[in-house]
Design an enzyme around this catalytic site. Structure first.
Site, short mmCIF file in Angstrom:
data_model
loop_
_atom_site.label_atom_id
_atom_site.label_comp_id
_atom_site.label_asym_id
_atom_site.label_seq_id
_atom_site.Cartn_x
_atom_site.Cartn_y
_atom_site.Cartn_z
N TYR A 119 42.99 38.46 49.04
CA TYR A 119 44.09 39.20 48.44
C TYR A 119 43.53 40.23 47.47
O TYR A 119 42.67 39.90 46.66
CB TYR A 119 45.03 38.23 47.70
CG TYR A 119 46.22 38.89 47.06
CD1 TYR A 119 47.24 39.45 47.84
CD2 TYR A 119 46.34 38.97 45.67
CE1 TYR A 119 48.35 40.05 47.25
CE2 TYR A 119 47.45 39.56 45.07
CZ TYR A 119 48.45 40.10 45.87
OH TYR A 119 49.54 40.69 45.29
N ASP B 103 35.83 42.39 44.74
CA ASP B 103 37.07 42.23 43.99
C ASP B 103 36.89 41.00 43.09
O ASP B 103 37.02 39.87 43.53
CB ASP B 103 38.24 42.06 44.95
CG ASP B 103 39.56 41.80 44.21
OD1 ASP B 103 39.53 41.60 42.98
OD2 ASP B 103 40.61 41.80 44.88
N LYS C 35 43.18 40.25 35.37
CA LYS C 35 43.35 38.90 34.81
C LYS C 35 42.60 38.68 33.49
O LYS C 35 43.08 39.14 32.46
CB LYS C 35 43.01 37.86 35.88
CG LYS C 35 43.93 38.06 37.10
CD LYS C 35 44.00 36.97 38.11
CE LYS C 35 45.18 37.21 39.04
NZ LYS C 35 44.85 37.50 40.42
C1 LIG Z 1 45.47 38.70 41.25
C2 LIG Z 1 44.55 39.43 42.15
C3 LIG Z 1 44.72 40.79 42.43
C4 LIG Z 1 45.92 41.55 41.97
O1 LIG Z 1 45.99 41.67 40.60
P1 LIG Z 1 47.42 42.01 39.93
O2 LIG Z 1 47.09 42.15 38.48
O3 LIG Z 1 48.29 40.83 40.24
O4 LIG Z 1 47.92 43.26 40.52
C5 LIG Z 1 43.76 41.42 43.17
N1 LIG Z 1 42.68 40.76 43.62
C6 LIG Z 1 42.48 39.45 43.38
C7 LIG Z 1 41.26 38.78 43.90
C8 LIG Z 1 43.42 38.74 42.66
O5 LIG Z 1 43.24 37.43 42.47
#
Ligand SMILES: *Cc1c(COP(=O)(O)O)cnc(C)c1O
Length: 434
Positions: free
Chosen positions: A144, A239, A267
């Site tokens: 994701y 990511d 985060k």
């Molecule tokens: C949470 C998450 C996102 C998205 O971040 P948001 O602040 O919710 O837009 C992207 N990549 C990873 C791996 C995530 O866990």
């Protein structure tokens, strides 16, 4: 336990907010029942609107690595707010933040702040395309990267939870530029690179998958991707929205000693305020406006409250590397005891832990990718989740999300969690087999 007020609030919320929530992963869709509405939290104890207390294993989906209402973060936000909540002009704290990020993650030569992990990933891909002049990207099924159009093709997290890994509203034109490979399978990547020769701008991945449950990279996987990207002049994007500043000060890059060209954050970097960032090699980052032609902007980017919160939290992590050791020991303590319980209750499972991320998969398969993650017994999880909730343990409300531990967890809380799990597993086994 009665959740009267949550039920009342959820009914009210649904009248005005789609599904009653501002982000689908909160809606309890995959576990059923009423989402718990929270009022306050301190450390690892969160209190709902009815005054029930829970031990928290969600940590706002990652940011709360030092616990809720961590005093230096609270103070930093209070202090900053007196000097205005936003300027839309440069401030010194943005430089301090960029310097700190570079000290903790040494290959971040230049960094740009944004407002969410989604924005960070969208921007990183645009930059990779602008830099290489190539169009397609390779991502991994079940990973994701936020809700940017290009990523909503076989995505993980809430998308996976809702059973709609691909979203309506994403055009065919966009979808055709996103290629999906299988996690932990270098051959699937090689095939895509060959088939789309000279047109893959980037490979983007979660270096430790966390959005289809926690799945570590198998030995050689990250190294292999690094090598393929070098051979094909493709930008490697890690990511690290989830793993950044969590698995080590330098994130998964430091932990596995494989270094990407661009990295995205979110985060933890915001200490609970809306922050994301992307950065990496100077040569690549120099294509970003206003130095280069790739447009990227944000009215509230680098916001003083957000930067203050992030700086306070990252500052604590930089100064106290022992936090990572303590957090890992706690998570291992929990994992080992849960593992024993699962054997004792004769429940089929696979369990992964990397640092302070941990997941149980209720399956007899060995979980290493999207397909095997999907063999998890969702009904079993659903019942287990509610049995834990009843006993005061707040787990991520989905079988496809990692648990995130915070260092405010005490061994007493972990023992309480293990005792709750012992009961909950017994009850769940009876209920599911009925
Ligand atoms: C949470 C998450 C996102 C998205 O971040 P948001 O602040 O919710 O837009 C992207 N990549 C990873 C791996 C995530 O866990």
């Amino acid at each position: 336990m009665l959740l009267n007020k949550s039920e009342f609030l959820f009914n009210r919320a649904q009248q005005f907010i789609p599904g009653g929530v501002n982000s689908p992963a909160r809606a309890f869709k995959s576990v059923g029942g009423i989402p718990v509405f929270f009022k306050k939290a301190k450390g690892s104890i969160i209190t709902d609107e009815d005054g029930n207390e829970f031990i928290d294993y969600v940590g706002s989906w990652g940011p709360m690595i030092l616990g809720h209402a961590y005093p230096p973060v609270v103070k930093a936000v209070q202090d900053a707010s007196f000097n205005s909540t936003s300027f839309g002009a440069p401030t010194e704290i943005e430089i301090q933040m960029a310097e700190l990020v570079q000290r903790m993650v040494p290959n971040i030569e230049k960094v740009r702040m944004v407002n969410s992990g989604t924005e960070a990933c969208m921007s990183a891909v645009r930059v990779a395309r602008g830099y290489t002049g190539k169009e397609k990207i390779i991502k991994f099924e079940g990973n994701y990267h936020g809700h940017g159009d290009a990523f909503l093709i076989k995505a993980g997290s809430g998308a996976l939870t809702l059973g709609q890994p691909s979203s309506p509203g994403v055009t065919k034109g966009t979808a055709k530029d996103t290629l999906n490979a299988d996690y932990n399978d270098l051959t699937s990547v090689e095939k895509l690179l060959k088939k789309n020769k000279d047109n893959v701008a980037a490979i983007i991945l979660e270096p430790v998958a966390g959005n289809m449950g926690c799945i570590p990279p198998e030995p050689g996987f990250l190294e292999g991707l690094r090598k393929l990207c070098d051979e094909h002049e493709t930008v490697l994007i890690f990511d690290e929205v989830m793993t950044g500043f969590r698995l080590a000060r330098g994130g998964a890059q430091e932990r596995f000693d494989v270094w990407a060209d661009l990295v995205t954050f979110g985060k933890i970097i915001g200490g609970g305020l809306p922050v994301g960032a992307f950065g990496g090699k100077e040569e690549i980052m120099n294509v970003v406006a206003p130095v280069g032609p790739v447009y990227q902007a944000g009215t509230l980017s680098g916001n003083p409250l957000a930067m203050s919160a992030g700086l306070a939290q990252l500052g604590a992590l930089e100064k106290h590397p022992e936090i990572y050791v303590e957090l890992e020991e706690k998570t291992e303590y929990l994992q080992k005891r849960l593992r024993l319980l699962l054997y004792e209750h004769e429940i089929d499972f696979d369990m992964h832990r990397v640092g302070s991320m941990v997941s149980i998969f209720f399956t007899s398969e060995s979980v290493k990718d999207f397909k095997t993650a999907n063999t998890t017994d969702q009904e079993f999880f659903r019942v287990f989740f509610h049995e834990m909730l009843k006993r005061g343990i707040y787990l991520p409300p989905s079988p496809f999300e990692s648990w995130f531990l915070g260092n405010s967890l005490t061994y007493e809380m972990l023992d309480k969690t293990i005792a709750a799990a012992d009961e909950a597993l017994g009850v769940t086994k009876l209920k599911v087999n009925e």
